[in-house]
Design an enzyme around this catalytic site. Sequence first.
Site, PDB file in Angstrom:
ATOM      1  N   LYS A  13     -20.929 -48.464 -35.825  1.00  0.00           N
ATOM      2  CA  LYS A  13     -22.123 -47.744 -35.383  1.00  0.00           C
ATOM      3  C   LYS A  13     -23.413 -48.459 -35.791  1.00  0.00           C
ATOM      4  O   LYS A  13     -24.332 -48.588 -34.992  1.00  0.00           O
ATOM      5  CB  LYS A  13     -22.130 -46.306 -35.942  1.00  0.00           C
ATOM      6  CG  LYS A  13     -20.983 -45.449 -35.457  1.00  0.00           C
ATOM      7  CD  LYS A  13     -21.118 -43.996 -35.897  1.00  0.00           C
ATOM      8  CE  LYS A  13     -21.120 -43.812 -37.387  1.00  0.00           C
ATOM      9  NZ  LYS A  13     -19.865 -44.244 -38.033  1.00  0.00           N
ATOM     10  N   ARG A 123     -14.381 -54.821 -46.582  1.00  0.00           N
ATOM     11  CA  ARG A 123     -15.828 -55.014 -46.729  1.00  0.00           C
ATOM     12  C   ARG A 123     -16.218 -55.236 -48.193  1.00  0.00           C
ATOM     13  O   ARG A 123     -15.690 -54.596 -49.086  1.00  0.00           O
ATOM     14  CB  ARG A 123     -16.596 -53.800 -46.190  1.00  0.00           C
ATOM     15  CG  ARG A 123     -16.517 -53.682 -44.695  1.00  0.00           C
ATOM     16  CD  ARG A 123     -17.614 -52.834 -44.097  1.00  0.00           C
ATOM     17  NE  ARG A 123     -17.666 -51.467 -44.567  1.00  0.00           N
ATOM     18  CZ  ARG A 123     -18.252 -50.474 -43.896  1.00  0.00           C
ATOM     19  NH1 ARG A 123     -18.814 -50.700 -42.717  1.00  0.00           N
ATOM     20  NH2 ARG A 123     -18.281 -49.257 -44.380  1.00  0.00           N
ATOM     21  N   ARG A 167     -12.129 -39.927 -45.559  1.00  0.00           N
ATOM     22  CA  ARG A 167     -13.265 -39.864 -44.629  1.00  0.00           C
ATOM     23  C   ARG A 167     -12.784 -39.735 -43.188  1.00  0.00           C
ATOM     24  O   ARG A 167     -13.387 -39.011 -42.386  1.00  0.00           O
ATOM     25  CB  ARG A 167     -14.138 -41.118 -44.786  1.00  0.00           C
ATOM     26  CG  ARG A 167     -14.903 -41.155 -46.100  1.00  0.00           C
ATOM     27  CD  ARG A 167     -15.674 -42.448 -46.261  1.00  0.00           C
ATOM     28  NE  ARG A 167     -16.799 -42.525 -45.337  1.00  0.00           N
ATOM     29  CZ  ARG A 167     -17.479 -43.643 -45.096  1.00  0.00           C
ATOM     30  NH1 ARG A 167     -17.138 -44.769 -45.696  1.00  0.00           N
ATOM     31  NH2 ARG A 167     -18.485 -43.636 -44.255  1.00  0.00           N
TER      32      ARG A 167
END
Length: 210
Positions: A13, A123, A167
């Site tokens: 996003k 990440r 999440r």
Amino acid sequence: MRIILFGGPGAGKGTQASAMCARLGIPSVSTGNIIREAISTGSSLGVEFKKYTDKGELVPDSLVIDMLKERIARPDCANGYILDGFPRSIPQAEALDEMGVEIDAVVSLEVSDEAIERRMTGRRVCPKCGESFHLVYNPPKVEMTCDKCGAALVQRSDDKAETVRERLKVYHSQTEPAKAYYEAKGKLKKIDGSGNVEAITALIFEALGL
């Protein structure tokens, strides 16, 4: 234009919001970035946010809505904006309606849970300058060291596998219904978010008729 950008954690996003902002000349309003900034500064609001983010839970609607109202009232949002990370639930979508915000389009980046977990657990970020890396897709030149400033890279707590899975569970249970809310209004545009960045950007602009 006022656009909502949907997608699971790590769906891309932020990357797509940057491309859309550059082309449309409007800001991206990322509730995630605002929350992370508050946490990093150690503000009283940040301490409150951290209680939820460390567990992979959503920050309560009342806190997020107040934060968003203040942000979209700023002058740079006068000609439109891209909402990244809001609304995350039907009550938040209804809160937007109650604010009198007319949404032009809702873009949803569709990426499998497996692909998201691979993206996020790889990440690494620089705690000093904020530069981002990925162990597979964008590795640093020197292992676990920032190319830009030389600081040691870290894994954010919300990029750890157990937190990512939590999440995703929260995203499916709370945010998927919000997608359906906009689909019923005829505003939802689903985009395959598994390709390369440029191809996904092209699909988004095509869906928006731009």
